[in-house]
Each structure stands twice: as structure tokens, then as C-alpha cells.
Design an enzyme around this catalytic site. Sequence first.
Site, PDB file in Angstrom:
ATOM      1  CD  GLU A   1      19.025  80.222  28.417  1.00 17.09           C
ATOM      2  OE1 GLU A   1      20.107  80.125  27.976  1.00 17.09           O
ATOM      3  OE2 GLU A   1      18.014  80.964  27.995  1.00 17.09           O
TER       4      GLU A   1
ATOM      5  CE  LYS B   1       8.894  80.457  26.031  1.00 15.79           C
ATOM      6  NZ  LYS B   1       7.560  80.426  26.427  1.00 15.79           N
TER       7      LYS B   1
ATOM      8  CB  SER C   1       1.324  83.643  24.012  1.00 14.55           C
ATOM      9  OG  SER C   1       0.922  83.349  25.301  1.00 14.55           O
TER      10      SER C   1
HETATM   11  C1  LIG Z   1       7.169  81.510  27.276  1.00 12.95           C
HETATM   12  C2  LIG Z   1       5.767  81.704  27.179  1.00 12.95           C
HETATM   13  C3  LIG Z   1       5.191  83.214  27.499  1.00 12.95           C
HETATM   14  C4  LIG Z   1       6.231  84.396  27.924  1.00 12.95           C
HETATM   15  O1  LIG Z   1       7.408  84.513  26.869  1.00 12.95           O
HETATM   16  P1  LIG Z   1       7.500  86.012  26.222  1.00 12.95           P
HETATM   17  O2  LIG Z   1       8.822  85.872  25.586  1.00 12.95           O
HETATM   18  O3  LIG Z   1       7.190  86.952  27.095  1.00 12.95           O
HETATM   19  O4  LIG Z   1       6.488  85.712  25.122  1.00 12.95           O
HETATM   20  C5  LIG Z   1       3.997  83.469  27.025  1.00 12.95           C
HETATM   21  N1  LIG Z   1       2.989  82.527  26.719  1.00 12.95           N
HETATM   22  C6  LIG Z   1       3.396  81.427  26.561  1.00 12.95           C
HETATM   23  C7  LIG Z   1       2.405  80.347  26.012  1.00 12.95           C
HETATM   24  C8  LIG Z   1       4.678  80.839  26.820  1.00 12.95           C
HETATM   25  O5  LIG Z   1       5.105  79.635  26.551  1.00 12.95           O
END
Ligand SMILES: *Cc1c(COP(=O)(O)O)cnc(C)c1O
Length: 407
Positions: free
Chosen positions: A118, A96, A383
Site C-alpha cells: 500500500e 526508501k 533522508s
Molecule cells: C517516507 C519518508 C520518511 C519517513 O519514513 P520513515 O520510515 O520514518 O523513515 C522520511 N523522509 C523521507 C524523505 C521519506 O520519503
Amino acid sequence: MDYRTYLRQYPDSNGYYGEFGGVHLPPELVPAFEEITEAYNTICHSAQFISELRRIRKQFQGRPTPVYHCERLSGKIGTCQIYLKREDLNHTGAHKLNHCMGEGLLARYMGKKRIIAETGAGQHGVALATAAAFFGLECEVHMGEVDIAKQAPNVTRMKMLGAKVVPVSHGLKSLKEAVDSAFESYLKNYRDSIYCIGSVVGPHPFPQMVRDFQMCIGEEAREQFLEMTGILPDAVCACVGGGSNSAGMFAPFLNDPVKIYGVEPLGKGTQLGQHAASITYGEKGVLHGFESIMLKDKDGEPAPVHSIASGLDYPSVGPEHAFWHQQGRVNYVTATDDEAVDAFFKLSRYEGIIPALESSHAIAYAMKLAREMKTGAILVNCSGRGDKDVDYVAEHYGYGDDHTFKD
Ligand SMILES: *Cc1c(COP(=O)(O)O)cnc(C)c1O
């Protein structure tokens, strides 16, 4: 066709990806978003902006994050090889921050003094508060009172980073009300503030801008994988909530002979209310200022959603994903809560990497795919890291000791 040619064509000048996207806002908010579009379209071509963002990514965020070959995990499954793009090693522990730093830099170039947003689970709020501290901007994060109670550690982090957390106490006191409250504040303050959306959702230009900022994931990973193996992966895989980490991972592979899989959360099952698989089970609709595919209840309102991963429980998805789905370029598939937890335990035990529950959905699907493919390689975006999830998993599923390792 190079993927850059695709990027020049989509979105069109009205912010549409085929029939999805656009700006669906009350007229009084339109000028504010137009100002952002104009600023972004100018700044994204500026050599100074690009080189400053590059420096921030390298020196502050620790990019590039590595690509890692999961030899033990792959060996447990068979002969197909699984590789991870390690966004869990990006500063603050998830992808993020990639777009929050971009949005923060844009705010500074536009001469804004405050960023407004938000947050649901608080992940976006923490990343944005980090960016605000870095750039010396004020940060105002709107959050439902229910979420504030549930996500106390993230609220503490935001406050520690100097952000103002605005509690939202009407309606269900959750994400939807927080969006309304943040929009309201933005409408009052847009002269000296900028609104920052947490994924590839919302009105144009956010789906485009957030995708562009997140594309460092796929661009780095493609190059790193080529350097490691001499060829491209057979498949690329990422989890899809709003769709930002996946859009950033997928875009650079769009014109390669590579299969692409977006993994949606199937939660506890296929019934409405038990999952958040918006593309798999949704229909066309408008929510939060953009047109896409969404989950609706019988009255046509956004349906209640569930996922064990709080970052994935959103009843819609970025418009570009709806477009890729319609074009048949990306395969949208699912993983359940239980499959995600299984992957969470396996990656922890076999590789020493505790993934976020969101990322665990992508890893779960990659494991399934590896079993089917038997040969070749799958590149998965990890992610984020799972430190935030260990207490919940331990309480509800234990430590994985008596976990039935099926392989
Ligand atoms: C917020 C988040 C997501 C989901 O958000 P996307 O916009 O779909 O990428 C995925 N993995 C993690 C670790 C997150 O914090």
C-alpha cells in the site's frame, strides 16, 4: 557491547523488542508472514544474498552516499558543527529504496513473481515500483482514491515504472483502507506474491528486516564521519515517521557514547489531530498487526494525524522505537511544521541542498541543538530531497526571500 550483540538479542524469536512488536494478525494471514520470516532468517546469512545486495547498492543505487559538513549553515548558528548523511543522493532521492531493493531481492530468492504494497503519499509505491522494474517482478500498489488525486506525480511515476495502481474507494479512501485492501489481496495471492511494508512497522519480521536493510545508512555514516574527523559525533539525529531512516541511522550508534535524537512531527500544535508525534503523545496499542505506541482518539481508534510532511503523518511508530524510548536510549523530541519550513529554506539558501520536508524536521532540531550545545558535532540524516515539496512550499510560504532568517 558491540551493537551487533544488541542486534542478535532484538527482536526475540517472537519478534518482540521488550514488550513491543510481535505478530497481531488474523490467523489466516499468520502462515504467510511466517514464510517470510523463515526465508529472511535463512537468506540474510547467505553470502550470495549479501554480495548481490552490496553490488546493487553500489552500481544501481549509487551507494555509499556521502557525509557532508555544512560549514555555512553551522557558521550561521555558532560553533557547533552540523554534518549531513546524504540519503537525498540515493537513487530515487530518498532512503526508501534501501529496503525496497532488499525486499525485491528477497522476493526473487523466494521465487515470488509479484510484490504487493500500500502507499499513502506514494513515496513507498514509487520506490517499490523501481525495485520491481529492476528485478522484473509484477508490482501491485494499493492507494486510496483521495491520495491518488493528491499525489498525481507519484501515481504517474509508478505507472511509468510498470506498476499497477489499485484505487481503493471505500471508507476515507486513504492509507488505512489501502492497508486493508493490500492485506486482502496478499491473503488471496500469497503463494506467488510477497507483501512489502514501507517502514519499520507491521508484523514481524518487517520491523527487523527493514531496519537491517536501512542500517547501511548508519554503518556508512559512522565510518565516514570517523574517517573525516577521527572521532565520533556527539549527537546523531533523524526524523521519525514510521521510523525506518532513523532506525537505520541509529542502530550502529547504539553502543557508542553518542546522544541520539528521533524527531517527531509536531505539525500545527500539541492538540490531538494537529500533529503526528506518536511517541511524545501516544499510548500503548495495536495497529496494522504490531504492538507499539500510538495516537488514539477517545474511542481507542487510531487518531487523525497531521504533518506538513506527508511521509511523517502516521499515528504509530515502529516497535523498536517504542522500546528505545522506554529504555531511555533514544531521546524523542519534536519539530513543528513552521520549524521544518524554516530549516527547508535555510539548508536551501546556505548549502544549496533542498531537503525533503520530512528530513527538514531533523535539520530543524539539529539547528536548535547546535545552538544549545555550542561545541561538538551533530550528524543528521538527510533522508530525502525536496523536489517533491517545492511547489507546495512556494505556494504556502513563498520562496524564502522575505523569510525572517533569525540567525
Ligand atoms: C517516507 C519518508 C520518511 C519517513 O519514513 P520513515 O520510515 O520514518 O523513515 C522520511 N523522509 C523521507 C524523505 C521519506 O520519503
